[in-house]
Structures are given as C-alpha cells and as structure tokens.
Design a protein around this motif. Structure first.
Motif, PDB file in Angstrom:
ATOM      1  N   ILE A  17       0.860  -1.180   0.000  1.00 22.50           N
ATOM      2  CA  ILE A  17       0.000   0.000   0.000  1.00 22.50           C
ATOM      3  C   ILE A  17       0.896   1.229   0.000  1.00 22.50           C
ATOM      4  N   GLY A  18       0.629   2.129  -0.915  1.00 20.65           N
ATOM      5  CA  GLY A  18       1.400   3.366  -0.976  1.00 20.65           C
ATOM      6  C   GLY A  18       0.670   4.490  -0.250  1.00 20.65           C
ATOM      7  N   ALA A  19       1.406   5.540   0.088  1.00 22.17           N
ATOM      8  CA  ALA A  19       0.799   6.700   0.746  1.00 22.17           C
ATOM      9  C   ALA A  19       1.613   7.943   0.451  1.00 22.17           C
ATOM     10  N   LEU A  20       0.908   9.070   0.358  1.00 18.09           N
ATOM     11  CA  LEU A  20       1.548  10.371   0.159  1.00 18.09           C
ATOM     12  C   LEU A  20       1.123  11.296   1.292  1.00 18.09           C
ATOM     13  N   PHE A  21       2.088  11.760   2.078  1.00 13.37           N
ATOM     14  CA  PHE A  21       1.823  12.698   3.161  1.00 13.37           C
ATOM     15  C   PHE A  21       2.821  13.841   3.093  1.00 13.37           C
ATOM     16  N   SER A  22       2.386  15.005   3.494  1.00  9.50           N
ATOM     17  CA  SER A  22       3.265  16.175   3.495  1.00  9.50           C
ATOM     18  C   SER A  22       3.914  16.302   4.871  1.00  9.50           C
ATOM     19  N   VAL A  23       4.899  15.447   5.135  1.00 13.54           N
ATOM     20  CA  VAL A  23       5.552  15.443   6.448  1.00 13.54           C
ATOM     21  C   VAL A  23       6.391  16.702   6.631  1.00 13.54           C
ATOM     22  N   HIS A  24       7.170  17.045   5.601  1.00 14.80           N
ATOM     23  CA  HIS A  24       7.896  18.316   5.605  1.00 14.80           C
ATOM     24  C   HIS A  24       7.142  19.266   4.680  1.00 14.80           C
ATOM     25  N   SER A  25       7.189  20.561   4.984  1.00  9.88           N
ATOM     26  CA  SER A  25       6.550  21.531   4.096  1.00  9.88           C
ATOM     27  C   SER A  25       7.268  22.862   4.216  1.00  9.88           C
ATOM     28  N   ILE A  26       6.950  23.747   3.299  1.00 11.32           N
ATOM     29  CA  ILE A  26       7.578  25.067   3.302  1.00 11.32           C
ATOM     30  C   ILE A  26       7.126  25.861   4.523  1.00 11.32           C
ATOM     31  N   GLU A  27       5.801  25.740   4.858  1.00  9.13           N
ATOM     32  CA  GLU A  27       5.245  26.552   5.936  1.00  9.13           C
ATOM     33  C   GLU A  27       5.610  26.024   7.314  1.00  9.13           C
ATOM     34  N   ILE A  28       5.524  24.716   7.503  1.00 11.15           N
ATOM     35  CA  ILE A  28       5.746  24.121   8.814  1.00 11.15           C
ATOM     36  C   ILE A  28       6.738  22.973   8.667  1.00 11.15           C
ATOM     37  N   GLU A 208      -4.559  28.429   5.483  1.00 13.62           N
ATOM     38  CA  GLU A 208      -5.192  29.703   5.147  1.00 13.62           C
ATOM     39  C   GLU A 208      -5.927  30.295   6.354  1.00 13.62           C
ATOM     40  N   MET A 209      -6.568  29.436   7.157  1.00 16.86           N
ATOM     41  CA  MET A 209      -7.254  29.949   8.343  1.00 16.86           C
ATOM     42  C   MET A 209      -6.253  30.553   9.328  1.00 16.86           C
ATOM     43  N   TYR A 210      -5.082  29.944   9.444  1.00 13.25           N
ATOM     44  CA  TYR A 210      -4.052  30.489  10.332  1.00 13.25           C
ATOM     45  C   TYR A 210      -3.655  31.896   9.882  1.00 13.25           C
ATOM     46  N   ASN A 211      -3.460  32.055   8.563  1.00 16.48           N
ATOM     47  CA  ASN A 211      -3.090  33.367   8.025  1.00 16.48           C
ATOM     48  C   ASN A 211      -4.197  34.394   8.239  1.00 16.48           C
ATOM     49  N   LEU A 212      -5.453  33.978   8.011  1.00 11.85           N
ATOM     50  CA  LEU A 212      -6.587  34.886   8.193  1.00 11.85           C
ATOM     51  C   LEU A 212      -6.743  35.270   9.662  1.00 11.85           C
ATOM     52  N   LEU A 213      -6.632  34.273  10.547  1.00 13.27           N
ATOM     53  CA  LEU A 213      -6.755  34.525  11.979  1.00 13.27           C
ATOM     54  C   LEU A 213      -5.715  35.533  12.453  1.00 13.27           C
ATOM     55  N   GLU A 214      -4.503  35.381  11.950  1.00 19.25           N
ATOM     56  CA  GLU A 214      -3.418  36.282  12.340  1.00 19.25           C
ATOM     57  C   GLU A 214      -3.755  37.729  11.978  1.00 19.25           C
ATOM     58  N   GLN A 215      -4.280  37.941  10.770  1.00 17.77           N
ATOM     59  CA  GLN A 215      -4.592  39.294  10.322  1.00 17.77           C
ATOM     60  C   GLN A 215      -5.821  39.869  11.033  1.00 17.77           C
ATOM     61  N   LEU A 216      -6.826  39.041  11.273  1.00 16.87           N
ATOM     62  CA  LEU A 216      -8.010  39.512  11.994  1.00 16.87           C
ATOM     63  C   LEU A 216      -7.643  39.916  13.414  1.00 16.87           C
ATOM     64  N   SER A 217      -6.727  39.165  14.031  1.00 19.22           N
ATOM     65  CA  SER A 217      -6.287  39.482  15.391  1.00 19.22           C
ATOM     66  C   SER A 217      -5.502  40.782  15.418  1.00 19.22           C
ATOM     67  N   ILE A 218      -4.614  40.974  14.440  1.00 14.21           N
ATOM     68  CA  ILE A 218      -3.803  42.199  14.369  1.00 14.21           C
ATOM     69  C   ILE A 218      -4.698  43.426  14.247  1.00 14.21           C
ATOM     70  N   THR A 234     -10.877  21.789  14.019  1.00 17.53           N
ATOM     71  CA  THR A 234     -10.227  21.216  15.202  1.00 17.53           C
ATOM     72  C   THR A 234      -8.702  21.302  15.106  1.00 17.53           C
ATOM     73  N   ALA A 235      -8.193  22.279  14.357  1.00 20.04           N
ATOM     74  CA  ALA A 235      -6.738  22.424  14.190  1.00 20.04           C
ATOM     75  C   ALA A 235      -6.144  23.093  15.432  1.00 20.04           C
ATOM     76  N   LYS A 236      -5.314  22.361  16.140  1.00 13.47           N
ATOM     77  CA  LYS A 236      -4.735  22.889  17.376  1.00 13.47           C
ATOM     78  C   LYS A 236      -3.727  23.999  17.137  1.00 13.47           C
ATOM     79  N   ASN A 237      -3.163  24.063  15.940  1.00 13.77           N
ATOM     80  CA  ASN A 237      -2.199  25.132  15.675  1.00 13.77           C
ATOM     81  C   ASN A 237      -2.872  26.503  15.628  1.00 13.77           C
ATOM     82  N   LEU A 238      -4.208  26.527  15.577  1.00 13.23           N
ATOM     83  CA  LEU A 238      -4.945  27.800  15.580  1.00 13.23           C
ATOM     84  C   LEU A 238      -5.167  28.340  16.989  1.00 13.23           C
ATOM     85  N   ILE A 239      -4.900  27.521  17.989  1.00  6.76           N
ATOM     86  CA  ILE A 239      -5.107  27.970  19.373  1.00  6.76           C
ATOM     87  C   ILE A 239      -3.926  28.837  19.796  1.00  6.76           C
ATOM     88  N   THR A 240      -4.178  30.124  19.910  1.00  3.72           N
ATOM     89  CA  THR A 240      -3.180  31.101  20.338  1.00  3.72           C
ATOM     90  C   THR A 240      -3.807  31.947  21.451  1.00  3.72           C
TER      91      THR A 240
END
Length: 492
Positions: A17-28, A208-218, A234-240
């Motif tokens: 079984i093959g799989a494709l996941f974005s373990v490393h990325s430009i953003e995170i 995209e939600m992280y980017n939007l949240l950052e600007q709305l907060s600013i 339910t993305a925990k990275n949005l909890i700031t």
C-alpha cells in the motif's frame, strides 16, 4: 529525507500500500498531523500482519512518500509509487504496478493531481478526506463567505453558494485567497472589516485559516460567528492567546474521533524503536551518528503526543488501510484456515468509508483553556431522519446576522434597490391599510378606499340591524363598520 523520488518510510510485502503525506513543508517543518498519519498507517499494517483473520499467509508492505507540501513533489512521488524504485533507466516496465492502492493526500488539490495521474493506470486512491460537505445555519440570513483558492476551497464554496441560494440565505460577499498571496489576504480582511454580516462561512484549509486569523487578530476584528469545515475546525495550531477573540463560538463539522486501541503505546515506544533506530540511546558508533543525522528532523516529533487523544484524521487513515485490506482479502479469496490465493491478478478495486462527522463548537472550559466541544453529529450510516442531531443548548453562540431586522405588524417589506432580497426597508401602512403579520410583503387588507367607504355607508343605512355596537369586534371589516355607525349616530 524529503526526496519525493524515494519513500520516507517503507517495508516490502506480498501486497503493498502506498501513501503520500506532506511530512515536511515550506510553511511548517515538520508537520505533526501528516507524520501522525504515517505512524497510524504503519500501526494498522503491522496490526493486520499479526492477525490471522485478514490476509492470512499474505504480508502487507508499505511505501510512504513525503510530498513536502509541493504539487510538483506530489507528482514526482506519484510517479515513483507507480513505477517503484527498482526500475532504472535500463529496466523494462512490465505493466504491473508494485502498489495495489494509494492512501492520500491530506489536501484535495493534491489528491486531484494524484487521482488524475493514477486513474488511467487503474490504481485505486483512497482519500483521507471524504468528499462530503455540509454547513450549519440557524436562521442566519446574511453571511459572508471566504475560501482557499484551491480545489478544496473552490469546489466547497460552489456547493455552499448553490445551497445558500436554494435556502434563501443571502451572501454579502464571497472572497478567496491562497496562503502564498498576502495581497489577496489583505483584501479579504478589508472586505470582512467593511461588511455588516456577522456570520462567515470559512471554507479554508488550516494554513489559510491560520493566516486569516493572524490578520483579523492584528486588526482587532472580533464579534464574528465562524462556520468551519473539517480542514480547520479542530486544528490545534490555531489555538493562540488571542485566537478565541476571533474564533470563540465557531461551529463546524469535524471528522469523528475514534479510539485506536494500543496506538498511544505504539506512538511512544514501538514506532520509534523499530522504524527510527536513532531514537535508541545506547551505542556511539559512527553509523549511529550517521543515522542520527539522517533522522534529525523526525526526532523533533519524538515526544509530541498531544494530539493522540483527538484521533480524528489519523483514524481515517486507519479505516482506509482496513478498507483496502478487506478488498484485497476478498479479491484474493482468502479463508482463515486455507490462506489466500497469491497467484491471482488483482483487478482495480475501490474502498470507501461511511461519512461520520461531529459538530464541534469552540468553547472555554473552567480553567480558561480552549476546547472543541462536541454538540452534535452527522452519521450517513443511519436512517435519513436520524442522521443529523444537534444539541443547541450546549452551543456557545455569537450575534445574530441579518441585513435588515424584521418588519413589525403595521408595516411591510420594501426591497432596497440593487441589494439582495434579505436587505429591505419597513414601510408603515398608509391610512386605510392594514398589516397584522411580521415581515409582511404586502398590506393584507387594503379595504377602505373611497369606493369601499361609500359601499359601507350604504350597507349600514340599508341594514342597520346587522351591526351591533354592544359586542366585541371579531373582524376588522365589522370593527370599522361598527365604528362608522357609532360616529354616524353621534352626529345625529
């Protein structure tokens, strides 16, 4: 590490079984969520290999590729999955892919590339995110809409806008941006800032939600009711520290949590011991040093276990592996005692899981921590009248969102030129006009124009016994007539 031409994690088997996941990325760097999916997939495969119930005497292998969050890398990894690393420039392709099914990807846009590439070669793809979309509205007739400018966001928003039109929901604006477009993001924020809609349908990925949240907060833009999708709700990275001012009370559908028995222990001990040898502390050989250097990025994840109790997206990978294996079990005509017929050629087959979602609400618990409280569910496996359940009393609400408030009795709605039907003025009834309903589009009884007055006077004079001024008025017509008779009597 991070080279899409070679698997990040692999093990050979009779079927693979093959799989494709974005373990490393430009953003995170690296991605906890996608790495957890890889762990879950390996856990499920090892669980199946230990079992005699599924695919007896047939071993399941895996080849997990890291796409690094890049569309180009996704294509490279897909080609590598279909061909296999054993094919070099001098080898000849035998037409049989070494992979029997592919699980992935975590974003719809990348999955479209994957599906279109593998489709002509009859290699089935099992998506981590089922193509299912529902949103919630509670009498909100005036909303804004923002989406990720990719296949996931654009397709989802098209479905929402069509549904909104059918349901009589007015959309004040519909805007979009992509994570690498800061100028478009600023225009989206300005649109939200100037709008009067308090409810926003946000069909965004977590990035995209992280980017939007950052600007709305600013810009201190608060008081919004966000309606979310499984991509970010339910993305925990949005909890700031400031996120609750914007996202508090958010509602949306999330993939239902499922407890995978034994997975927590596997994450902590077995996986690191068997798959990443550098995680062992003993030894100081040069080879050990090489291994440590090779796995240094992944070792950042070694002690990360905060998301294990959630088990949302990882459980989808778990179910996807079992869906593929059940299909293979059937195709290979496996029997528990006799084993499987290994010589059979496996034809294309697809697997899917039933859509099961939780409705979650962003709330704070007693100690002030943000939690994703389940307030309902959607389960496509149940009868139609039982699929959607919502406990409204458990929901933390935000303000109403309407373009115009309701028109009270005695007025009617008048459309505002050039604006949606949800925007209107309330026009008072003129003399002789009556409206006894809220949000009336017309005056219901316009009875008493000059002609009607003449007919009423004639009726009273010819048949005065029909009008009894001593009784309560039952009907508006009679009330006016009685009033007229009383006034006429007084004038005499």
């Amino acid at each position: 590490m991070g080279d899409p031409k070679y698997p990040l994690l692999s093990k050979d088997g009779d079927v693979n079984i093959g799989a494709l996941f974005s373990v490393h990325s430009i953003e995170i760097l690296p991605s906890f969520k996608d790495f957890r999916m890889a762990q879950t997939m390996i856990f499920a495969i090892e669980e199946i290999n230990r079992s005699q119930r599924l695919l007896p005497n047939v071993s399941v292998g895996y080849r997990i590729y890291d796409t690094c969050g890049s569309r180009l890398s996704s294509m490279s990894a897909t080609m590598a999955l279909m061909n296999g690393p054993e094919f070099t420039a001098g080898d000849r392709c035998n037409g049989q892919s070494p992979i029997h099914a592919i699980i992935g990807e975590t974003e719809s846009s990348a999955t479209v590339i994957l599906s279109r590439t593998t489709g002509p070669f009859k290699i089935p793809v099992v998506r981590n995110y089922p193509s299912f979309f529902r949103t919630i509205h509670f009498g909100w007739s005036w909303v804004g809409a923002v989406n990720s400018d990719n296949d996931y966001g654009n397709n989802g928003m098209t479905i929402f806008l069509n549904t909104a039109q059918e349901e009589g929901i007015c959309v004040e604006y519909s805007v979009k941006f992509y994570r690498t477009e800061p100028d478009k993001l600023q225009k989206v924020v300005e649109t939200i800032k100037k709008s009067t809609a308090k409810v926003i349908v946000a069909f965004l990925t977590s990035s995209e939600m992280y980017n939007l949240l950052e600007q709305l907060s600013i810009q201190n833009i608060t008081g919004l009711q966000m309606i979310g999708v499984e991509g970010w709700i339910t993305a925990k990275n949005l909890i700031t520290p400031n996120s609750f001012h914007v996202l508090g009370g958010s509602l949306g559908f999330a993939v239902r949590k499922n407890d995978i028995e034994g997975f927590a222990d596997y994450v902590i001990k077995a996986f690191w011991k068997t798959v990443v040898p550098c995680s062992q502390t003993e030894g100081n050989s040069s080879q050990y040093a090489v291994n440590c250097n090779t796995y240094q990025d992944l070792l950042l994840l070694k002690n990360y276990n905060e998301d294990v109790p959630e088990q949302r997206y990882s459980s989808n990978v778990y179910k996807a592996v079992y869906a593929v294996v059940h299909s293979l079990h059937s195709l290979l005509k496996c029997k528990e005692q006799a084993g499987c017929e290994k010589g059979l050629t496996i034809q294309p087959h697809t697997g899917a899981t039933v859509a099961q979602y939780e409705v979650v609400n962003w709330q704070k618990d007693s100690n002030g921590s943000i939690k994703f409280k389940a307030v309902g569910y959607y389960d496509a496996s149940l009868p139609p009248d039982q699929r959607f359940v919502l406990n409204t009393e458990n929901i933390t609400w935000k303000p109403r969102s309407v373009c115009s408030e309701s028109c009270p009795p005695g007025t009617r709605k008048a459309a505002q030129k050039g604006r949606p039907v949800c925007c209107y003025d309330c026009i008072p009834c003129a003399e002789g006009e009556i409206s006894n309903e809220t949000d009336s589009n017309n005056f219901l009884w316009c009875l008493f124009n000059n002609l009607m007055l003449k007919r009423t006077i004639k009726l009273i004079k010819n048949k005065p016994s029909k009008f009894n001024t001593g009784k309560k008025c039952i009907h508006t017509y009679v009330c006016v007539c009685v009033l007229f008779q009383e006034q006429e009597d007084k004038s005499k």
